[in-house]
Design a protein around this motif. Sequence first.
Motif, short mmCIF file in Angstrom:
data_model
loop_
_atom_site.label_atom_id
_atom_site.label_comp_id
_atom_site.label_asym_id
_atom_site.label_seq_id
_atom_site.Cartn_x
_atom_site.Cartn_y
_atom_site.Cartn_z
N LYS A 224 -4.54 -1.95 -2.06
CA LYS A 224 -4.98 -1.97 -2.88
C LYS A 224 -3.16 -0.56 -3.55
O LYS A 224 -3.72 0.51 -2.61
N PHE A 225 -2.37 -1.29 -4.37
CA PHE A 225 -1.37 0.26 -4.42
C PHE A 225 -2.33 1.30 -6.31
O PHE A 225 -2.83 0.44 -6.63
N ASP A 226 -1.39 2.08 -6.48
CA ASP A 226 -1.43 2.76 -7.50
C ASP A 226 -1.09 1.99 -8.41
O ASP A 226 -0.88 1.69 -9.70
N ASP A 227 0.13 1.40 -7.98
CA ASP A 227 0.85 0.31 -9.21
C ASP A 227 1.40 -0.63 -8.24
O ASP A 227 1.38 -0.28 -7.55
N LEU A 228 0.27 -1.70 -9.57
CA LEU A 228 0.33 -2.78 -8.26
C LEU A 228 1.70 -2.97 -8.19
O LEU A 228 2.37 -4.46 -7.55
N PHE A 229 2.50 -3.25 -9.61
CA PHE A 229 4.29 -4.08 -8.97
C PHE A 229 4.88 -3.45 -8.56
O PHE A 229 5.92 -3.95 -8.28
N LYS A 230 4.46 -2.38 -7.82
CA LYS A 230 5.18 -1.83 -6.23
C LYS A 230 4.53 -2.01 -5.19
O LYS A 230 5.07 -1.77 -4.33
N ALA A 231 3.31 -2.95 -5.05
CA ALA A 231 2.86 -3.46 -4.41
C ALA A 231 3.81 -4.33 -2.72
O ALA A 231 3.83 -4.41 -1.72
N PRO A 232 4.65 -5.50 -3.64
CA PRO A 232 5.75 -5.74 -3.06
C PRO A 232 6.57 -5.38 -1.70
O PRO A 232 6.18 -5.28 -0.93
N GLN A 233 7.34 -4.29 -2.53
CA GLN A 233 7.84 -3.45 -1.50
C GLN A 233 7.22 -2.35 -1.39
O GLN A 233 7.51 -2.25 0.24
N GLY A 234 6.06 -1.87 -1.23
CA GLY A 234 4.95 -1.06 -0.61
C GLY A 234 4.36 -1.29 0.96
O GLY A 234 4.57 -1.18 2.06
#
Length: 411
Positions: A224-234
């Motif tokens: 789980k990421f703080d910002d879900l929109f950064k999940a693909p790159q993260g």
Amino acid sequence: MSLPVWVGLRYLAAKRRNHFISFISASSMIGMTLGVAVLILVLSVMNGFDRELRERILGMVPHAVVYERGGINDWQSLAQTVSEYPGVAGVAPMTRLQGMMGYGGRVQGIMVTGVDPDAERQVSILPDHMIEGDVQTLQSGEFGVLLGDLLAQHLRVTVGDKVTLMLPEATLSPAGVLPRIKRLTVTGIFSVGAELDANLAIVNLEDAAKLGRLSFQAQGLRVKFDDLFKAPQGVWDIVSTLDGDYYASDWTRTHGNLFHAIRMEKTMIGLLLLIIVAVAAFNIISTLVMVVTDKQADIAILRTMGAKPSTIMKIFMVQGISIGLVGVVLGTVLGIIGALTISDLVAWLEHLFGFKILSADVYFISYLPSQLLWEDVAIITASSMLLSFLATLYPSWRASRVQPAEALRYE
């Protein structure tokens, strides 16, 4: 008060000899009111769907999953490593199995997800949406299961009932080829108000490994990421730096199309509904053109008294903008009230008439959401006022071109 404002407001409030002009003025104002109100209400509903997708669906569906080819044998060490990356809010193991669940002659295809009860809260909203039982009841070796409320209703089971899980892998026996079957005890029921309630079952991670006869601890690691929109790159950055044969998946591959569809629908519906406001603005043009024709003698008298063409133009601009302003203010108030109450109103109507507008069997949520965003209200209000202002330019310019001698020739 300046002369244009005083005369423009006096024209707006005065009774007209031509009642048709008054009717067109009122219809322009009502059209602007309805257009702004509907635009705010519909965009708030679309914002609600967008929010529910992010908070409910993506609260249960992983932002991203890290897989190791052959399975993860030591998920605790890998979770410790992944949790140290920037932007990571939580990590938990996961194992997925597909099968069918039956009870009392009723059968339903389901997705069985194995979780660690202690780590699940870090990556999922499941512990906060239990309506019966608790996630902690999933103890290793007891083969308990948590069911979505729609799945439980379909199977007609409650907490304490024993359901039959059938997995697709066949087993050879003296009696022939048999499917793998296991009895599970329902220890809890959850409801996230989404399609997952109809096809998701949760079991303990170790029980899932036993059911699937897996030689590893977990199939993947939910991140789980703080910002879900950064999940693909993260998650890509994480996988690229890990030592081993790892690969990843993220929410855009499973629910990205739905998310983008909602965003596109919001944009297109907003543009289409803005046409309603534009129609009301055209009505303002019609109103002012007729007023200019009706007031030619008054315009000529003002010109002979020394009023400049710019003053005449401002008078009718004030009148048109006033019509638009009243309509926009009333529409904004009605739209805000509607956006704040639409969810409760629809729920009351569903309860009163005994029907569901949104069924979780068809849609990804089971109620009508609404989220009022003040930036949307500001954009709608500003756009509507701009259209109202533009609608006054031509009639006002036409009024400023009236020649006193021509207008008063037959007076």
